[in-house]
Design an enzyme around this catalytic site. Structure first.
Site, PDB file in Angstrom:
ATOM      1  N   GLY A  85       7.470  -4.454   1.414  1.00  0.00           N
ATOM      2  CA  GLY A  85       6.126  -4.823   1.868  1.00  0.00           C
ATOM      3  C   GLY A  85       5.397  -5.554   0.753  1.00  0.00           C
ATOM      4  N   GLY A  86       4.072  -5.461   0.808  1.00  0.00           N
ATOM      5  CA  GLY A  86       3.248  -6.142  -0.194  1.00  0.00           C
ATOM      6  C   GLY A  86       3.535  -5.675  -1.612  1.00  0.00           C
ATOM      7  N   GLY A 101      16.180 -40.819 -13.385  1.00  0.00           N
ATOM      8  CA  GLY A 101      14.981 -40.000 -13.583  1.00  0.00           C
ATOM      9  C   GLY A 101      15.311 -38.701 -14.296  1.00  0.00           C
ATOM     10  CB  ALA A 102      18.285 -36.515 -14.183  1.00  0.00           C
TER      11      ALA A 102
END
Ligand code: HXC
Length: 510
Positions: free
Chosen positions: A170-171, A404-405
């Site tokens: 859960g949370g 770009g790498a």
């Protein structure tokens, strides 16, 4: 009077020591789990634990809770030392209401988090809990939020480590999620926002708790956990190991162990690189040879294996390592590897840990899955992280650095401090074949001509010397001298000072 009170205190202490009672302790042991107190004993330096809040009890009266009172209220909290350095710790006690979180349980955790922040020391949470104390309702939810807020406040100020040693659902998962590192114990822990029953009801999927949120699922599929451990003891040993690489807080330098300088030459290191640029090799062999012996501690090893991250030592100095892994997807950057490395780079930057980057990257992974998944935004995370970070950055290009790498992987342009390349390095916009097919499109029908153009492109651009001539590479070095050159660079950068312009906060593409 005094003696009477001392006797009373002793009774309370002995009651607190056994948590929810021997039967529940036996049940805990039967699941191969240690109790909260046993865990703390193993985690901290011998005899260093000082408990705070042992006598706290919950304040609920609903559902007969006023008749069920246990000292400590399901969490053991306090401080002690690891490697003789102060740490704050909380360990949820599953033997008391399943370690569930009440208002008072949360107050105890918040108290040690506040102390950790005021005194600048790491916080370690040992999680083993059935979630919100069902009998308390919204007071328990408030308690969670009080902890979440402190996780955020402490983020980047003191290291926060979470071990998941039982249920975490859960949370409740969002406190560990906001800490720096999560470690899960195999087969006895799980984490999920909604469990198998809810999953079945909503999506009709059948899945076990282990498959949905066990250590392996989160280590390899979701990437939620960076570390896994075989059992409780292994988990606690690993937490101690991890802490040895980290400073106490963001104002301290990364730790350095005493080191005696030897001949720092690493023989035959270059032999790891195959003759064919398309053949893979194990980057971890190179990392292990360059770092101090047995010092490389890989983090997140089962997730996005095309990039390797971890801690190591160089002449005793704690460093962060980031490296493309040619063995997996040829070392391409993709969504998962960019996110993994970006988070690691930012962690190192928060805590003044210098970063050593090994580059062998043919580019970003092409495909619809990557584009639709948002590689544009996710790839930008790593670029942003490297550009923003101000710790010493030393980079070694061992083979390819394309497109770009090349820019992303701690290049000079993103404030890399010292950038080396090996003589065989290829630093270019793209591979020779692809480049030629575009710029000499008119030669498409003439394979001999294209081959000649390709050879020409390769000779001109697939080397480290063009980048070297521009100063993008500080030096082209031979493999055997790499360790020495990195160590000297780190020593030179020891007192580096660099600040980013003032702003409320940057806007990293999340
Ligand atoms: C109160 C709890 C409890 C809880 C367990 N116990 N969870 N008491 N509140 N949340 C108690 C049990 O009653 C039992 O008490 C003891 O802990 C051990 O539980 P068992 O069920 O016997 O253990 P086990 O079989 O190992 O199962 C563990 C479990 C299960 C899977 C965690 O107990 C369970 O499903 N609990 C409920 C989980 C849940 O729904 N929690 C709320 C989720 S909502 P005795 O006296 O018999 O020893 C939530 C929201 C958080 O957490 C939001 C934050 C923002």
């Amino acid at each position: 009077m005094m003696q009477k009170r001392i006797d009373e205190l002793k009774i309370k202490i002995s009651e607190a020591q056994i948590g929810g009672g021997q039967k529940r302790i036996d049940s805990q042991h039967s699941k191969s789990k240690l109790t909260a107190r046993e865990r703390i004993q193993l985690l901290l330096d011998n005899g260093s634990f000082e408990e705070l809040g042992m006598l706290v009890i919950h304040r609920t009266t609903d559902f007969g809770m006023d008749e069920q009172l246990f000292y400590g209220d399901g969490v053991v909290t306090g401080y002690g030392s690891i490697h003789s350095r102060l740490v704050y710790v909380y360990a949820q006690d599953f033997t008391v209401f399943g370690g569930s979180l009440s208002e008072t349980h949360a107050e105890k955790i918040c108290k040690i988090m506040d102390l950790a922040l005021k005194n600048g020391a790491p916080i370690i949470g040992l999680n083993d809990s059935g979630g919100a104390r069902i009998q308390e309702g919204v007071r328990s939810l408030g308690g969670y939020a009080d902890i979440f807020y402190r996780n955020v406040k402490a983020s980047g100020v003191v290291p926060q480590l979470s071990a998941i040693m039982g249920p975490c659902a859960g949370g409740a998962v969002y406190s560990p999620a906001m800490t720096d590192f999560i470690l899960m114990v195999e087969h006895s822990s799980y984490m999920f926002v909604t469990g198998p029953n809810v999953v079945k009801t909503v999506t009709n999927e059948e899945v076990t708790a282990e498959d949905l949120g066990g250590a392996h699922a989160h280590a390899s599929k979701s990437g939620v956990t960076q570390l896994t451990a075989k059992n409780d003891v292994d988990a606690l040993i690993q937490l101690r190991k991890l802490l040895a690489y980290l400073p106490q807080n963001c104002e301290e330098k990364a730790p350095s162990l005493p080191y005696t300088l030897k001949d720092e030459t690493v023989l035959n290191l270059g032999d790891h690189i195959p003759n064919s640029p398309n053949q893979p090799y194990e980057i971890k062999d190179i990392i292990s040879k360059i770092c101090d012996p047995d010092s490389f501690y890989e983090i997140h090893s089962e997730y996005a294996e095309n990039i390797v991250v971890g801690f190591a030592r160089m002449e005793g100095q704690s460093v962060g390592i980031v490296a493309n892994q040619p063995m997996v997807l040829a070392g391409c950057l993709d969504i998962d590897s960019s996110r993994k490395a970006a988070r690691f780079v930012r962690f190192c930057d928060c805590f003044n840990i210098p970063i050593v980057t090994f580059v062998d990257v043919p580019g970003f992974l092409p495909g619809t899955a990557q584009e639709y998944g948002g590689i544009i935004k996710h790839g930008a995370k790593l670029l942003y992280a490297y550009a923003e970070c101000t710790v010493p950055k030393v980079t070694v290009i061992t083979r390819k650095a394309y497109g770009g790498a090349y820019d992303v992987m701690s290049s000079k342009h993103l404030r890399g401090d010292v950038n080396f390349a090996w003589p065989n390095a290829e630093i270019a916009v793209m591979g020779a074949k692809g480049a030629v097919e575009i710029i000499f499109r008119e030669d498409k029908g003439d394979p001999a001509k294209l081959a000649a153009r390709e050879a020409e492109y390769k000779a001109r651009f697939a080397n480290p010397f063009v980048a070297g001539s521009r100063g993008y590479i500080d030096d082209v070095i031979q493999p055997h001298e790499t360790r020495k050159r990195i160590c000297r660079s780190l020593a030179m950068l020891k007192d580096k000072k660099l600040e980013n312009p003032w702003r409320k906060h940057g806007n990293i593409p999340l």
